[in-house]
Design a protein around this motif. Sequence first.
Motif, mmCIF file in Angstrom:
data_model
loop_
_atom_site.group_PDB
_atom_site.id
_atom_site.type_symbol
_atom_site.label_atom_id
_atom_site.label_comp_id
_atom_site.label_asym_id
_atom_site.label_seq_id
_atom_site.Cartn_x
_atom_site.Cartn_y
_atom_site.Cartn_z
ATOM 1 N N VAL A 36 0.966 -1.013 -0.174
ATOM 2 C CA VAL A 36 0.019 -0.094 -0.028
ATOM 3 C C VAL A 36 0.760 1.154 0.085
ATOM 4 C CG1 VAL A 36 -1.735 -0.825 1.415
ATOM 5 C CG2 VAL A 36 -0.202 -0.067 2.399
ATOM 6 N N PRO A 37 0.298 2.490 -0.505
ATOM 7 C CA PRO A 37 1.209 3.433 -0.589
ATOM 8 C C PRO A 37 0.896 4.154 0.663
ATOM 9 C CG PRO A 37 -0.876 3.960 -1.862
ATOM 10 C CD PRO A 37 -0.747 2.385 -1.245
ATOM 11 N N ILE A 38 1.826 4.921 1.166
ATOM 12 C CA ILE A 38 1.541 5.837 2.670
ATOM 13 C C ILE A 38 1.326 7.104 2.382
ATOM 14 C CG2 ILE A 38 2.684 6.484 5.000
ATOM 15 C CD1 ILE A 38 4.288 4.162 4.786
ATOM 16 N N LEU A 39 -0.050 7.688 2.335
ATOM 17 C CA LEU A 39 -0.285 8.983 2.147
ATOM 18 C C LEU A 39 -1.140 9.610 3.169
ATOM 19 C CD1 LEU A 39 -0.404 11.367 0.085
ATOM 20 C CD2 LEU A 39 -2.116 10.117 -1.189
ATOM 21 N N GLY A 40 -0.774 10.427 3.956
ATOM 22 C CA GLY A 40 -1.618 10.830 4.983
ATOM 23 C C GLY A 40 -1.132 11.916 5.841
ATOM 24 N N TYR A 41 -1.702 12.117 7.179
ATOM 25 C CA TYR A 41 -1.388 13.292 7.855
ATOM 26 C C TYR A 41 -1.305 12.962 9.150
ATOM 27 C CZ TYR A 41 -1.226 18.041 9.506
ATOM 28 O OH TYR A 41 -1.100 19.425 10.502
ATOM 29 N N THR A 42 -0.300 13.153 10.206
ATOM 30 C CA THR A 42 -0.491 13.123 11.465
ATOM 31 C C THR A 42 0.192 14.513 12.236
ATOM 32 O OG1 THR A 42 1.826 12.122 11.927
ATOM 33 C CG2 THR A 42 -0.129 10.502 11.312
ATOM 34 N N GLU A 43 -0.056 14.557 13.442
ATOM 35 C CA GLU A 43 0.388 15.818 14.322
ATOM 36 C C GLU A 43 2.034 15.924 14.198
ATOM 37 O OE1 GLU A 43 -1.898 17.949 15.545
ATOM 38 O OE2 GLU A 43 -3.028 16.603 14.235
ATOM 39 N N GLU A 44 2.551 14.810 14.362
ATOM 40 C CA GLU A 44 3.967 14.677 14.434
ATOM 41 C C GLU A 44 4.623 14.825 13.086
ATOM 42 O OE1 GLU A 44 7.588 12.426 16.879
ATOM 43 O OE2 GLU A 44 5.639 11.584 16.643
ATOM 44 N N THR A 45 4.246 14.430 12.186
ATOM 45 C CA THR A 45 4.815 14.501 10.872
ATOM 46 C C THR A 45 4.354 15.426 9.633
ATOM 47 O OG1 THR A 45 3.348 12.464 9.679
ATOM 48 C CG2 THR A 45 5.046 11.748 10.823
ATOM 49 N N GLN A 46 3.206 15.601 9.881
ATOM 50 C CA GLN A 46 2.375 16.646 8.887
ATOM 51 C C GLN A 46 2.083 15.780 7.696
ATOM 52 O OE1 GLN A 46 4.010 20.509 8.345
ATOM 53 N NE2 GLN A 46 3.905 21.103 10.575
ATOM 54 N N TYR A 47 2.328 16.096 6.428
ATOM 55 C CA TYR A 47 1.882 15.195 5.451
ATOM 56 C C TYR A 47 3.070 14.226 5.017
ATOM 57 C CZ TYR A 47 -1.602 18.388 4.387
ATOM 58 O OH TYR A 47 -2.780 19.335 4.232
ATOM 59 N N GLN A 48 2.668 12.918 4.791
ATOM 60 C CA GLN A 48 3.415 11.722 4.555
ATOM 61 C C GLN A 48 3.452 11.392 3.373
ATOM 62 O OE1 GLN A 48 2.125 8.603 7.444
ATOM 63 N NE2 GLN A 48 2.526 9.938 9.254
ATOM 64 N N LEU A 49 4.489 10.762 2.672
ATOM 65 C CA LEU A 49 4.359 10.175 1.406
ATOM 66 C C LEU A 49 5.547 9.023 1.371
ATOM 67 C CD1 LEU A 49 3.369 10.031 -1.380
ATOM 68 C CD2 LEU A 49 5.366 11.686 -2.236
#
Length: 363
Positions: A36-49
């Motif tokens: 799966v691709p990693i495409l998201g957002y968390t408090e610690e990372t902001q946007y992930q790819l």
Amino acid sequence: MRFLIKKLLALAAFATPAFAEVKADSTDDFQRFSAVPILGYTEETQYQLGAMAIIFFRPDNEGGKATELDLSFYGTSRKQVTGSFSPKFYLLNDRISGSLELHYEDWVGNYFGRKNNPDIDDYRKFDRQTFYTKTLVKTNFGTKQWVPGFNYGLFLEFNHTNVEFNNYHYYGTTEEPQNTNGWRNGVGYHLSMDTRDNTNWARHGYLVQWGHYFYNKGMGDYSYTHQELDIRGYSEFIWNTSMAVGFLWQRVDGDAPFDKLAGSDGLKRFRGVEKNYFYGNQALFLQVEFRKKLFWRLAGDIFFEGGKTGDYFSDLMRNKWHRSLGFGGRFALNKKENLYARCELSWVDFKNVGMTMYVRDAF
């Protein structure tokens, strides 16, 4: 409102794993891998790819647990990079089990100070380079006949970390922590009683586990101990919903670095905040979660979490609880193994909105 909209747009990106490659054996229904691709957002990372893959190996016996190999790599808009190689194995008809994690990260993080109630807007930024190897091997040799579900095992960690605070200007009142760099190497024992029907998404049974880990200057640069009591219970609920209840107590004694103290991890224990947003020598967490399969590969959950920290037991009892209410969506990476990726929104202390993406359940 703009802050919340940004999180909701990131939540919509969670639909991306629906196009993941999922392969099974051509002669049966055993799934070989999921990617799966990693495409998201968390408090610690902001946007992930990035991307992750999980390879499944056929169990030793019919109805046994499948060994897995997790591979992941991603970067973030905060200039964070991390990669991991993590087998989870079951050998000799599940008589020996455990996990091994090789992990590297070049991380930008925030230090909020050593307290239970930090100011979310007052923090020191830091750069951290970490490489660690961590393993836990468990067995039921000599105990399975007399105490089914009981396991005992050995824990090992080799960790080298370098933290730099001087790359960023700071004008607040939070003091820089001391003793952050060097080797954090430890060894310990682990005891558990596990009657769960599934290690990924349990619907029946319970898990009680105790870990006691020793870090010594004879092995590295720090001397401290880590103790942890983890209790979880699972049962059926109305409308074919499963309920999970969790309790976790942690205690750290000695000259542990700030990022090895007891506190929130932001992914499993008190979701929706940065790691060690609140922490101390002791931490206590209570969790309740309701999980339900919906249709196709989709599922959902709602949860409530409470957590607090303190340097002493009296502090821990006296300090105020942090509270979080949240919900999330799930996508099945392996339906037979009940392995789901999840994305959740949290209403932290009923003031701030947080977001979390992870593979497997929080507890």
